[in-house]
Design an enzyme around this catalytic site. Structure first.
Site, PDB file in Angstrom:
ATOM      1  N   ASN A   1       0.808  -1.231   0.000  1.00  0.00           N
ATOM      2  CA  ASN A   1       0.000   0.000   0.000  1.00  0.00           C
ATOM      3  C   ASN A   1       0.838   1.277   0.000  1.00  0.00           C
ATOM      4  O   ASN A   1       0.360   2.331  -0.407  1.00  0.00           O
ATOM      5  CB  ASN A   1      -1.019   0.002   1.149  1.00  0.00           C
ATOM      6  CG  ASN A   1      -0.388  -0.067   2.505  1.00  0.00           C
ATOM      7  OD1 ASN A   1       0.772  -0.443   2.651  1.00  0.00           O
ATOM      8  ND2 ASN A   1      -1.148   0.279   3.526  1.00  0.00           N
TER       9      ASN A   1
ATOM     10  N   SER B   1      -0.636  -8.040   7.721  1.00  0.00           N
ATOM     11  CA  SER B   1      -1.837  -8.414   8.473  1.00  0.00           C
ATOM     12  C   SER B   1      -1.487  -8.977   9.851  1.00  0.00           C
ATOM     13  O   SER B   1      -0.394  -9.514  10.078  1.00  0.00           O
ATOM     14  CB  SER B   1      -2.634  -9.458   7.687  1.00  0.00           C
ATOM     15  OG  SER B   1      -1.977 -10.704   7.768  1.00  0.00           O
TER      16      SER B   1
ATOM     17  N   GLU C   1       4.104  -4.019  12.465  1.00  0.00           N
ATOM     18  CA  GLU C   1       3.105  -2.961  12.234  1.00  0.00           C
ATOM     19  C   GLU C   1       1.948  -3.663  11.532  1.00  0.00           C
ATOM     20  O   GLU C   1       2.036  -3.991  10.353  1.00  0.00           O
ATOM     21  CB  GLU C   1       3.754  -1.853  11.394  1.00  0.00           C
ATOM     22  CG  GLU C   1       3.054  -0.536  11.510  1.00  0.00           C
ATOM     23  CD  GLU C   1       2.022  -0.360  10.435  1.00  0.00           C
ATOM     24  OE1 GLU C   1       0.848  -0.753  10.685  1.00  0.00           O
ATOM     25  OE2 GLU C   1       2.369   0.150   9.355  1.00  0.00           O
TER      26      GLU C   1
ATOM     27  N   CYS D   1      -3.261   1.333   6.827  1.00  0.00           N
ATOM     28  CA  CYS D   1      -3.552   0.712   8.136  1.00  0.00           C
ATOM     29  C   CYS D   1      -4.175   1.722   9.081  1.00  0.00           C
ATOM     30  O   CYS D   1      -4.792   1.330  10.073  1.00  0.00           O
ATOM     31  CB  CYS D   1      -2.278   0.193   8.778  1.00  0.00           C
ATOM     32  SG  CYS D   1      -1.376  -0.924   7.733  1.00  0.00           S
TER      33      CYS D   1
ATOM     34  N   GLU E   1     -10.956  -5.037   9.311  1.00  0.00           N
ATOM     35  CA  GLU E   1     -10.386  -3.907   8.578  1.00  0.00           C
ATOM     36  C   GLU E   1     -10.878  -3.985   7.126  1.00  0.00           C
ATOM     37  O   GLU E   1     -10.728  -5.026   6.471  1.00  0.00           O
ATOM     38  CB  GLU E   1      -8.863  -4.052   8.632  1.00  0.00           C
ATOM     39  CG  GLU E   1      -8.104  -2.859   8.180  1.00  0.00           C
ATOM     40  CD  GLU E   1      -6.588  -3.025   8.417  1.00  0.00           C
ATOM     41  OE1 GLU E   1      -6.096  -4.174   8.415  1.00  0.00           O
ATOM     42  OE2 GLU E   1      -5.928  -1.995   8.559  1.00  0.00           O
TER      43      GLU E   1
HETATM   44  C1  SIN Z   1       0.326   2.252   6.686  1.00  0.00           C
HETATM   45  O1  SIN Z   1      -0.748   2.093   6.133  1.00  0.00           O
HETATM   46  O2  SIN Z   1       0.838   1.338   7.328  1.00  0.00           O
HETATM   47  C2  SIN Z   1       1.102   3.539   6.620  1.00  0.00           C
HETATM   48  C3  SIN Z   1       0.273   4.735   6.701  1.00  0.00           C
HETATM   49  C4  SIN Z   1       1.062   5.979   7.041  1.00  0.00           C
HETATM   50  O3  SIN Z   1       2.291   5.954   7.093  1.00  0.00           O
HETATM   51  O4  SIN Z   1       0.417   6.989   7.303  1.00  0.00           O
END
Ligand code: SIN
Length: 483
Positions: A157, A235, A256, A290, A385
């Site tokens: 992403n 995930s 993360e 995320c 999610e």
């Molecule tokens: C992510 O979706 O893990 C990163 C989003 C961000 O850095 O703001």
């Protein structure tokens, strides 16, 4: 940049492994999520190549750890400059391989380069400590040293920023890093490795290993005791599996993982400003971050007005070709991603939710931005999610109810609130069980702040001065004088 931009001629990109030539090996095809057409061929590496990468990373580490932080900072700064020079190439590559709208992709290049710049500066601030000694004949000190070779598994992403957020602190600390980028977005990663080499970065210190089915690679690198750290973004189920696997070699971990971000909008809010922040948080990257808002709680006094304005703003978003300057929402990255977002909409509607945006049907991997009301806790969208452009609205009456609902989840990555009350902002942000809280701010991420979650959203922090600690071990040295 000597690597071509992915295109209809589907150029081949070798893996960036020191001491290995992937020209002759297996390949897989990368397809554009916008058109479904092939845009690149990439090396499909397996266990043997992973072994070569691990050996190289160990050799690279032995050399790199001897460099001064000032030498490392200088190389990182050169890499940062090269990345900005290649901004348009990298942005176009991300638009093609992941479907990120081109204007957002340019923003990602700046964001990603920002981590390199920040950690280039932090390299020179890896200080130790001198401790007071209770024994007159002893001197006590603490050194901070690189953990060793690192294995980084990065998501699709943010094809650039999730790499630099892991690699730059690792390199600044004196570690070598092997990146396994997501199957969908290997080309940006390979370009970053190419730029590193072009500015004189040692090939053994930053490597990229690509694979369509990465399990074999992971197995080798997870079992190798020389790899001292794993950093993973992805995930929660995969993160938990890696956490368990890492016990055998006791690797340092940064995880993360998934989120399920609530956004609480209180009835003292400036409604238009709140809509702007919710839009930024919910629909950026097509809802595929995320930290994207997954549930929007709105206080009863402003619920109807807020819902109407949010639905109008969502319906006005331009969906289309990621390379078109006007596009605000591109395709989702995969059929599975599209199916999940659509299933969340269908499940909510079947259980009594109402759609406030037009029911557009768009071909391919696109999902039209959707706002739902009448949403209840048993709907899938309230538990999983979504990773798509779907915004469920829930009404609440008071602060305690909103906090309880926001915290009623196994996840704890990001949460948001909108209020004009300073007291409420302080109370609510302290009560939210999350690693990141945006107060009147739907887009809080910056390279110099810590990013990470609690509970099922993971371990450790990336970014800020916290981010480099994850790549450093602390060594206590006690010295007896005059013997
Ligand atoms: C992510 O979706 O893990 C990163 C989003 C961000 O850095 O703001």
């Amino acid at each position: 940049m000597s690597l071509p931009v992915p295109s209809a001629s589907a150029p081949f990109y070798p893996a960036a492994i020191a001491g290995h030539d992937s020209e002759a090996g297996a390949r897989y095809t990368v397809r554009s999520p916008a058109t479904g057409e092939p845009i690149a061929e990439v090396a499909d590496c397996g266990a043997e190549v992973a072994q070569v990468a691990a050996d190289s990373a160990q050799r690279g580490f032995e050399q790199w750890r001897q460099t001064t932080p000032f030498e490392r900072a200088a190389l990182l700064k050169a890499w940062h400059g090269a990345m900005l020079e290649a901004k348009e190439t990298l942005a176009l590559t991300m638009a093609r391989e992941m479907g990120k709208p081109i204007r957002e992709a340019r923003g990602e290049v700046d964001y990603a380069a920002g981590f390199i710049e920040w950690f280039a500066e932090q390299a020179k601030r890896i200080d130790g400590d001198i401790l007071p000694s209770p024994h007159p004949e002893k001197r006590l000190s603490v050194l901070r040293q690189p953990v060793g070779p690192v294995f980084a598994i990065t998501p699709w992403n943010f094809p650039a920023a999730m790499i630099t957020r892991k690699v730059a602190p690792g390199l600044a600390a004196g570690c070598s890093v092997i990146v396994k980028p997501a199957e969908q977005t290997p080309i940006t990663a390979l370009m970053l490795a190419e730029l590193w080499r072009q500015v004189g970065g040692p090939a053994e210190v930053f490597q990229v290993i690509t694979a369509e089915r990465p399990a074999a690679i992971s197995e080798v690198l997870m079992a190798d005791a020389r790899i001292r750290k794993l950093t993973f973004t992805g995930s929660t189920p995969v993160g938990k599996r890696l956490y368990a696997q890492s016990a055998a070699t006791m690797k340092r971990m940064s995880l993360e993982l998934g989120g399920h971000a609530p956004f609480l909008v209180f009835d003292d809010a400036d409604i238009d400003a709140a809509v702007t922040e919710v839009m930024a948080s919910k629909f950026r990257n097509g809802g595929q971050t995320c930290v994207c808002t997954n549930r929007i709680y709105v206080q009863r006094g402003i619920f109807d007005a807020f819902a109407e304005r949010l639905a109008a703003a969502a319906a006005a978003l331009a969906i289309g070709d990621p390379e078109d300057e006007a596009t605000q929402v591109g395709p989702l990255v995969s059929q599975a991603g599209r199916d999940k977002a659509q299933a969340h909409i269908d499940d909510a509607l079947a259980k009594g939710a109402q759609r406030l945006t037009p029911a557009l049907s768009v071909d391919g991997l696109y999902v039209a931005p959707t706002v739902l009301t009448g949403v209840t806790p048993e709907m899938r969208i309230m538990q999983e999610e979504t990773f798509g452009p779907v915004a469920p609205l829930i009404v609440f009456d008071d602060e305690a109810e909103a906090i309880a609902a926001a915290n009623d989840t196994p996840f704890g990555l990001a949460a948001y609130l909108w209020t004009r009350s300073l007291g409420r902002a302080a109370r609510v942000s302290e009560a939210l069980d999350y690693g990141i809280v945006g107060v009147n701010d739907g887009a809080p991420s910056v390279p110099n702040a810590p990013f990470g979650g609690v509970k099922d959203s993971g371990l450790g922090r990336e970014g800020g001065h916290y981010g480099i600690d994850e790549y450093l071990d602390c060594k206590f040295v006690s010295t007896r004088l005059d013997r």
